[in-house]
Design a protein around this motif. Structure first.
Motif, PDB file in Angstrom:
ATOM      1  N   CYS A  70       1.009  -0.737   0.408  1.00 40.98           N
ATOM      2  CA  CYS A  70       0.281  -0.160   0.216  1.00 40.98           C
ATOM      3  C   CYS A  70       0.657   1.357   0.077  1.00 40.98           C
ATOM      4  O   CYS A  70       1.852   1.155   1.139  1.00 40.98           O
ATOM      5  N   ASP A  71       0.784   2.280  -0.907  1.00 43.90           N
ATOM      6  CA  ASP A  71       1.163   3.066  -1.191  1.00 43.90           C
ATOM      7  C   ASP A  71       0.345   4.411   0.007  1.00 43.90           C
ATOM      8  O   ASP A  71      -0.219   5.189  -0.779  1.00 43.90           O
ATOM      9  N   LEU A  72       0.740   4.580   1.189  1.00 43.96           N
ATOM     10  CA  LEU A  72       0.480   4.886   1.976  1.00 43.96           C
ATOM     11  C   LEU A  72      -0.491   6.617   1.840  1.00 43.96           C
ATOM     12  O   LEU A  72       0.849   7.434   1.510  1.00 43.96           O
ATOM     13  N   ILE A  73      -1.806   6.928   1.208  1.00 41.88           N
ATOM     14  CA  ILE A  73      -2.019   8.200   1.803  1.00 41.88           C
ATOM     15  C   ILE A  73      -1.890   9.029   3.442  1.00 41.88           C
ATOM     16  O   ILE A  73      -2.859   8.105   3.667  1.00 41.88           O
ATOM     17  N   GLU A  74      -1.444   9.300   3.993  1.00 39.49           N
ATOM     18  CA  GLU A  74      -1.528   9.736   4.957  1.00 39.49           C
ATOM     19  C   GLU A  74      -2.636  10.718   5.408  1.00 39.49           C
ATOM     20  O   GLU A  74      -3.855  10.632   6.354  1.00 39.49           O
ATOM     21  N   SER A  75      -3.174  11.353   4.286  1.00 44.94           N
ATOM     22  CA  SER A  75      -4.293  12.386   4.162  1.00 44.94           C
ATOM     23  C   SER A  75      -4.676  12.716   3.417  1.00 44.94           C
ATOM     24  O   SER A  75      -3.887  13.359   2.586  1.00 44.94           O
ATOM     25  N   LEU A  76      -5.839  12.551   3.029  1.00 47.71           N
ATOM     26  CA  LEU A  76      -6.297  12.706   1.502  1.00 47.71           C
ATOM     27  C   LEU A  76      -6.631  14.457   0.982  1.00 47.71           C
ATOM     28  O   LEU A  76      -6.281  14.706   0.629  1.00 47.71           O
ATOM     29  N   ALA A  77      -6.231  15.456   3.333  1.00 47.73           N
ATOM     30  CA  ALA A  77      -6.236  16.432   2.544  1.00 47.73           C
ATOM     31  C   ALA A  77      -5.495  17.164   1.594  1.00 47.73           C
ATOM     32  O   ALA A  77      -5.265  17.969   1.270  1.00 47.73           O
ATOM     33  N   THR A  78      -4.424  16.299   1.753  1.00 47.20           N
ATOM     34  CA  THR A  78      -2.857  16.750   1.548  1.00 47.20           C
ATOM     35  C   THR A  78      -2.090  16.078   0.275  1.00 47.20           C
ATOM     36  O   THR A  78      -0.995  16.260  -0.559  1.00 47.20           O
ATOM     37  N   TYR A  79      -3.656  15.132  -0.230  1.00 56.98           N
ATOM     38  CA  TYR A  79      -3.008  14.436  -1.647  1.00 56.98           C
ATOM     39  C   TYR A  79      -3.542  15.125  -2.609  1.00 56.98           C
ATOM     40  O   TYR A  79      -4.602  16.103  -2.707  1.00 56.98           O
ATOM     41  N   THR A  80      -2.701  15.062  -3.324  1.00 55.75           N
ATOM     42  CA  THR A  80      -3.486  15.262  -5.026  1.00 55.75           C
ATOM     43  C   THR A  80      -3.302  14.077  -5.860  1.00 55.75           C
ATOM     44  O   THR A  80      -1.916  13.960  -6.307  1.00 55.75           O
ATOM     45  N   PRO A  81      -4.225  14.204  -6.521  1.00 53.90           N
ATOM     46  CA  PRO A  81      -4.209  13.051  -7.242  1.00 53.90           C
ATOM     47  C   PRO A  81      -4.128  13.483  -8.876  1.00 53.90           C
ATOM     48  O   PRO A  81      -4.169  14.536  -8.255  1.00 53.90           O
ATOM     49  N   SER A  82      -3.895  12.610  -9.664  1.00 58.56           N
ATOM     50  CA  SER A  82      -3.195  13.054 -11.451  1.00 58.56           C
ATOM     51  C   SER A  82      -3.982  13.591 -12.091  1.00 58.56           C
ATOM     52  O   SER A  82      -4.348  13.632 -12.881  1.00 58.56           O
ATOM     53  N   SER A  83      -5.423  12.512 -11.806  1.00 57.30           N
ATOM     54  CA  SER A  83      -6.821  12.670 -12.566  1.00 57.30           C
ATOM     55  C   SER A  83      -7.877  13.058 -11.632  1.00 57.30           C
ATOM     56  O   SER A  83      -8.107  12.502 -10.541  1.00 57.30           O
ATOM     57  N   PHE A  84      -8.983  12.723 -11.806  1.00 53.51           N
ATOM     58  CA  PHE A  84      -9.968  13.672 -11.345  1.00 53.51           C
ATOM     59  C   PHE A  84     -11.370  12.343 -11.535  1.00 53.51           C
ATOM     60  O   PHE A  84     -12.017  12.916 -10.564  1.00 53.51           O
ATOM     61  N   ASP A  85     -11.026  11.430 -12.026  1.00 55.08           N
ATOM     62  CA  ASP A  85     -11.957  10.448 -11.320  1.00 55.08           C
ATOM     63  C   ASP A  85     -11.704   9.409 -10.432  1.00 55.08           C
ATOM     64  O   ASP A  85     -12.369   8.931  -9.516  1.00 55.08           O
ATOM     65  N   LEU A  86     -10.548   9.460  -9.503  1.00 60.44           N
ATOM     66  CA  LEU A  86      -9.947   9.569  -7.830  1.00 60.44           C
ATOM     67  C   LEU A  86      -9.944   7.726  -8.284  1.00 60.44           C
ATOM     68  O   LEU A  86     -10.365   7.892  -6.644  1.00 60.44           O
ATOM     69  N   ARG A  87     -10.084   7.026  -9.261  1.00 64.14           N
ATOM     70  CA  ARG A  87      -9.562   5.843  -9.131  1.00 64.14           C
ATOM     71  C   ARG A  87      -8.571   5.467  -8.169  1.00 64.14           C
ATOM     72  O   ARG A  87      -8.662   4.059  -7.573  1.00 64.14           O
ATOM     73  N   GLU A  88      -7.795   6.156  -8.060  1.00 62.33           N
ATOM     74  CA  GLU A  88      -6.098   5.954  -8.053  1.00 62.33           C
ATOM     75  C   GLU A  88      -6.363   6.027  -6.309  1.00 62.33           C
ATOM     76  O   GLU A  88      -5.617   5.377  -5.608  1.00 62.33           O
ATOM     77  N   ILE A  89      -6.986   6.202  -5.753  1.00 64.57           N
ATOM     78  CA  ILE A  89      -7.262   5.966  -4.291  1.00 64.57           C
ATOM     79  C   ILE A  89      -8.214   4.435  -3.864  1.00 64.57           C
ATOM     80  O   ILE A  89      -9.198   5.106  -4.641  1.00 64.57           O
ATOM     81  N   VAL A  90      -7.318   4.234  -2.955  1.00 58.54           N
ATOM     82  CA  VAL A  90      -8.402   3.275  -2.969  1.00 58.54           C
ATOM     83  C   VAL A  90      -7.928   2.897  -1.352  1.00 58.54           C
ATOM     84  O   VAL A  90      -7.294   2.911  -0.596  1.00 58.54           O
ATOM     85  N   PHE A  91      -9.571   2.604  -0.750  1.00 60.63           N
ATOM     86  CA  PHE A  91      -9.786   2.461   0.467  1.00 60.63           C
ATOM     87  C   PHE A  91     -10.202   0.603   1.012  1.00 60.63           C
ATOM     88  O   PHE A  91     -10.620   0.477   0.502  1.00 60.63           O
ATOM     89  N   ILE A  92      -8.598   0.863   1.986  1.00 56.40           N
ATOM     90  CA  ILE A  92      -8.774  -0.829   2.440  1.00 56.40           C
ATOM     91  C   ILE A  92      -9.697  -1.155   3.428  1.00 56.40           C
ATOM     92  O   ILE A  92      -8.738   0.017   4.590  1.00 56.40           O
ATOM     93  N   ALA A  93      -9.860  -2.160   3.051  1.00 58.68           N
ATOM     94  CA  ALA A  93      -9.355  -2.339   5.479  1.00 58.68           C
ATOM     95  C   ALA A  93      -9.671  -4.196   5.600  1.00 58.68           C
ATOM     96  O   ALA A  93      -9.961  -4.587   3.954  1.00 58.68           O
ATOM     97  N   GLN A  94      -8.722  -4.637   6.381  1.00 59.96           N
ATOM     98  CA  GLN A  94      -8.469  -6.265   5.895  1.00 59.96           C
ATOM     99  C   GLN A  94      -9.220  -6.975   6.909  1.00 59.96           C
ATOM    100  O   GLN A  94      -8.863  -5.778   8.314  1.00 59.96           O
ATOM    101  N   MET A  95      -9.556  -7.955   6.908  1.00 61.90           N
ATOM    102  CA  MET A  95     -10.716  -8.362   7.886  1.00 61.90           C
ATOM    103  C   MET A  95     -10.044  -9.284   8.244  1.00 61.90           C
ATOM    104  O   MET A  95      -9.999 -10.098   7.837  1.00 61.90           O
ATOM    105  N   PRO A  96     -10.166 -10.009   9.399  1.00 66.17           N
ATOM    106  CA  PRO A  96      -9.607  -9.247  10.487  1.00 66.17           C
ATOM    107  C   PRO A  96      -8.660  -8.561  10.863  1.00 66.17           C
ATOM    108  O   PRO A  96      -8.006  -8.577  10.516  1.00 66.17           O
ATOM    109  N   HIS A  97      -8.546  -7.865  12.375  1.00 68.22           N
ATOM    110  CA  HIS A  97      -7.508  -7.032  12.728  1.00 68.22           C
ATOM    111  C   HIS A  97      -6.357  -7.500  13.078  1.00 68.22           C
ATOM    112  O   HIS A  97      -6.513  -9.041  13.395  1.00 68.22           O
ATOM    113  N   ALA A  98      -5.284  -7.289  13.109  1.00 69.28           N
ATOM    114  CA  ALA A  98      -4.703  -8.185  14.244  1.00 69.28           C
ATOM    115  C   ALA A  98      -3.794  -7.970  15.278  1.00 69.28           C
ATOM    116  O   ALA A  98      -4.555  -6.678  15.905  1.00 69.28           O
TER     117      ALA A  98
END
Lengths: 540, 386
Positions: A70-98
């Motif tokens: 995962c190329d971690l994005i710490e905060s969306l507010a400071t992230y500059t995506p390269s395009s407008f469709d925002l497909r490059e931002i992936v939200f992930i949840a790995q279940m269950p936790h460690a």
């Protein structure tokens, strides 16, 4: 009427003895829930981590935390995506936790997995949230078995999920840095929990072109400034499943035996079965269905349909129970010429049937459809929501009408018995059997309702400084096992008490007059005399 | 004068913070040693917070846990106990840092209009910590709440592998525990870690310096108040999932409040903080005679902030007291509140300055995702305290 049932021939002493024993059994059911079972279900909270995917999903990679990919994005507010469709931002949840440096695993004992998503929307003057905005998530769900490599995720579902985002904000809080209060959205529901690991990769794509053309109909145009996505995964606790299954496993043979015994008694009678007896037998049979510990199968095989099946079994039990009450009350209206005839109840029974059918439609539309698509929700489409609302309201209206009618009928029966007793036309035993069941039913219903509210209260007090000390939060399971045991006892007692008495059935036949004679006979007198003397003052 | 300029923004982005992250990193790398240097010697109480708060940046730099173990000795001002916890839970330290960072930002937001604006000449925090004033009470509370908040948050993100599951001390049976009863709450874990890591310092001080005039006691209580309030303001959310979605089965979980909410709550507590004294037995006692042992008052007071000393005069700059003074602070001319020039400048008067600023104006939001703005030149009058 069923003549010479056990209840009429039992001495008060024996009856009290039986009731005491059942009271103890009830306490035991409660204790099992209180001391052995953990709370019925738990949740695990996942704040979705954001990763950058330069391929925009074209490569079909999975993104996960353990092992890190995962190329971690710490905060969306400071992230500059390269395009407008925002497909490059992936939200992930790995279940269950460690936890405690151990990768936890889901187990088949968890029975189901229910996923909810909570969207955190920050107030923004620029990216306005519009009430009723459509949120569309591109969800990929991956599963992994224990044997496969840590990054070998197998695709379980790849769907577009559309939900309506309902958020509110206090007008005084409308400034940057404040957040909307949003309703939690249903994400998925798995009817079985046979994979130890799940992975969610979610994207929120935006079609800028379509948004410009039609921002209302196009999803993700009016969702405001999203900060975080939270996923909450709810599962049944393994300990609760174990206790529950063992309860069922132990109870099921008992109920089967009771049904068999009741049926044998009936078949030994020299007269055809009465409607009431058939109703009790039917109640016994659906209880066998309800108690059947089918869930053992889910521990060895993948059976997502079990959740739906358990809904159906419960629904069937309630349908038959409600029908039984109606028939029971009706069969005590002695003057009614239409006694012992199921078709006489058709109007009232149709209320029960319609209510059950309506709920069946809803359940099939929701959980039935989820067998095919775990991310399906009947509420997400306008049409589906209408169907769901209609079926729920119909069911509610029917249930309400049913109870009004049942209450009316009980009052009528009560009055007619009083009249007859005044005219000395009615046998004490008839009165007794009615009173007994009425009181017992009332008690069971009252306890069920009380348990329900105690549970709600217990869950409400989850929050608070001394949440851990609350007895109620820890006894949720006790209320479950308690009410479950209670309805089992209820049916078993019905079967036992309303079965034809062995003292009776050998010489009995269908005529009431003859039974009147038998009542005063010597053989019966020994048992019924102390009973009538005991009950006399209570009835006067 | 108008300079038309159209710019493109994306919906997930904050307009005001639309900065390339790498440039932030650069700025922070340069300033990091500057922050630490003057603090380390003189202001022991604070330096550890300031150094820990930089860890937020540290984690960004290394972006992972590589080399984290070497990090603990670099942190200035950790107490021996904290050092040990740091070694043991080194992967928690960036979270502690980020939590402290968020807390300080929230503190500065809450007090942006006050004479004390949560800042000192050196770094974010000053010797305010050495005193036990109202302001210190607020800072202690919000820092410990911020740390608990961030730890709980990272647990939820799955970025802390060692988050506790149920009770402590049963790690060997964790698989069975989890399968049997499910997992404990992240808020609880954050609470416990924050308590262990922050309060251990005050406890050590207790034993070393017996006559710290009960400051440790007061600090610990304020720490606890911050964490308790965080827990108290976590809102439960529930989901019904019985037959046909009926409420016969219901599961609830706690949702952490935002730091903004915590700041609001704590600043209310700050305004109602209680002055206490340490009695001869070393216990806390309220000034107006009510004792801590009274059952009712004790329950009501557990989440209240307490302080021992009166606040210094925040009007004047005094490095020994850790006050920056209000000279040069921007004030509002017509405001009657604490940000009004009369109050903020402590009667010294103010300068008026007119400047031209560029700002985005007449923004039109085009569905979706696009904001088109003009750039305007405004003349604004700024008042600053003398």
């Amino acid at each position: 009427m069923a003549d010479g049932a056990v209840i009429e021939n039992l001495s008060t002493r024996k009856l009290l003895g039986i009731l005491a024993a059942l009271g103890l059994a009830q306490a035991a059911f409660f204790a099992v829930g209180a001391f052995f079972a953990p709370v019925p279900s738990s949740s695990m909270d996942f704040e979705m981590v954001k990763c950058a995917d330069q391929t925009k999903g074209a490569a079909g990679h999975w993104f996960h935390l353990r092992p890190p990919r995962c190329d971690l994005i710490e905060s969306l507010a400071t992230y500059t995506p390269s395009s407008f469709d925002l497909r490059e931002i992936v939200f992930i949840a790995q279940m269950p936790h460690a936890r405690n440096n151990l990768q936890l695993e889901y187990s088949p004992w968890f029975q189901f997995l229910l996923g909810l998503v909570h969207v955190e929307v920050e107030y923004s003057d620029v990216f306005k949230y519009v009430p009723g905005a459509k949120l569309m998530l591109e969800v990929r769900m991956g599963v992994r078995t224990r044997e496969s490599a840590p990054d070998a995720w197998e695709e379980y579902a790849d769907v577009n999920v559309t939900r309506t985002l309902d958020c509110t904000i206090d007008p005084s809080k409308k400034s940057e840095g404040n957040f909307y209060t949003c309703d939690t959205l249903d994400l998925f529901e798995l009817g079985s929990n046979n994979y130890p690991f799940y992975l969610l990769n979610v994207r929120i794509p935006i079609d800028t072109e379509a948004c410009r053309r039609d921002p209302v109909a196009t999803p993700n145009c009016q969702i405001g400034k999203i900060n975080e996505l939270h996923v909450v995964a709810i599962h049944q606790n393994g300990g609760f499943t174990a206790v529950w299954l063992w309860l069922k496993t132990l109870l099921c043979p008992i109920v089967i035996a009771a049904c068999y015994w009741f049926n044998r008694r009936l078949s030994l009678l020299p007269r055809p079965r009465l409607l009431l007896e058939k109703a009790i037998l039917a109640l016994g049979m659906v209880l066998v269905l309800l108690d059947a510990p089918l869930e053992w199968l889910s521990l060895v095989a993948r059976l997502p349909c079990l959740l739906l099946l358990s809904d159906l079994r419960q629904g069937l039990f309630y349908t038959v129970l409600f029908s039984f009450w109606l028939i029971f009350a009706g069969e005590h209206l002695i003057d009614d010429p239409q006694l012992n005839n199921l078709s006489a109840y058709r109007i009232n029974l149709s209320l029960v049937a319609v209510a059950s059918l309506a709920l069946l439609v809803y359940d099939m539309a929701e959980r039935g459809m989820q067998l095919a698509d775990p991310f399906y929700s009947v509420w997400s489409s306008e049409w589906g929501a209408t169907v769901a609302y209609i079926s729920i309201y119909v069911a509610l209206a029917c249930t309400l009408a049913y109870f009004v009618f049942l209450f009316y009928k009980i009052v009528v029966v009560w009055n007619s018995i009083r009249r007859k007793r005044a005219a000395h036309l009615y046998r004490t035993s008839e009165n007794r059997r009615l009173k007994f069941l009425m009181l017992f039913t009332l008690l069971c219903s009252a306890l069920t309702i009380a348990a329900y509210f105690m549970r709600q209260f217990g869950e409400a007090s989850l929050h608070g400084d001394s949440a851990d000390d609350s007895i109620l939060t820890h006894s949720t399971s006790a209320f479950f096992t308690g009410t479950f045991g209670m309805w089992n006892i209820y049916v078993l007692l019905l079967i036992a008490m309303y079965a034809p008495s062995h003292k009776q059935y050998q010489g009995a036949h269908g005529l009431i007059d003859e039974n009147e004679d038998l009542m005063s006979g010597e053989e019966r007198g020994t048992e019924s005399n102390p009973l009538t003397t005991f009950l006399k003052p209570a009835q006067d | 004068l108008l300079l038309p300029l159209s710019s493109l923004y994306l919906p997930l982005q904050d307009l005001s913070l639309n900065i390339d992250p790498s440039s932030i990193r650069m700025v922070l790398v340069i300033f990091l040693p500057l922050f630490l240097l003057p603090l380390a010697n003189s202001l022991l109480d604070v330096s550890w917070w300031s150094s820990v708060a930089q860890l937020n940046v540290g984690s960004m730099l290394s972006s992972g846990s590589t080399g984290m173990t070497r990090l603990c000795p670099q942190l200035e001002g950790l107490s021996p106990g904290q050092g040990r916890i740091c070694e043991l839970f080194h992967e928690h330290m960036p979270a502690v840092g980020a939590g402290a960072f968020n807390a300080i930002q929230e503190c500065q937001h809450q007090f942006r209009n006050g004479r004390w604006n949560c800042s000192t000449p050196i770094a974010h925090l000053g010797p305010i910590h050495k005193q036990t004033t109202k302001e210190a009470a607020f800072t202690y509370a919000i820092l410990s709440a911020g740390v608990a908040h961030e730890i709980g948050r990272r647990c939820k993100q799955g970025r802390l592998p060692s988050c506790g599951c149920s009770e402590e001390g049963r790690p060997t049976s964790i698989k069975e525990d989890w399968a049997w009863t499910g997992c404990g709450d992240n808020v609880d874990y954050g609470y416990r870690f924050s308590k262990d890591f922050i309060d251990v310092r005050e406890k050590e001080y207790d034993s070393k310096r017996s006559n710290d005039d009960g400051k440790s006691l007061v600090n610990r209580r304020n720490n606890e108040a911050g964490r308790k309030l965080l827990k108290k303001h976590s809102s439960p959310k529930c989901k019904c999932h019985g037959v046909s979605g009926a409420c016969n089965l219901k599961t609830c979980w706690l949702q952490l409040p935002t730091m903004r909410r915590m700041g609001d709550v704590l600043s209310k507590k700050y305004h109602n903080a209680h002055r206490v004294i340490i009695n001869s037995r070393g216990n806390m006692q309220f000034m107006n005679g009510e004792t801590m042992n009274g059952k009712r008052s004790r329950r009501a007071m557990l989440t209240d902030l307490v302080y021992l000393e009166d606040s210094p005069d925040y009007c004047r700059q005094d490095r020994s007291m850790g006050t920056t003074g209000t000279i040069g602070r921007e004030c509002k001319k017509d405001s009657n509140g604490s940000d009004g020039c009369d109050v903020l400048c402590c009667g010294r008067g103010y300068n008026e300055e007119t400047s031209l600023t560029k700002s985005k104006c007449r923004c039109k939001f085009e569905w979706c995702c696009q904001v088109v703005c003009d750039t305007c030149l405004n003349s604004t009058t700024i008042h600053t305290c003398k």
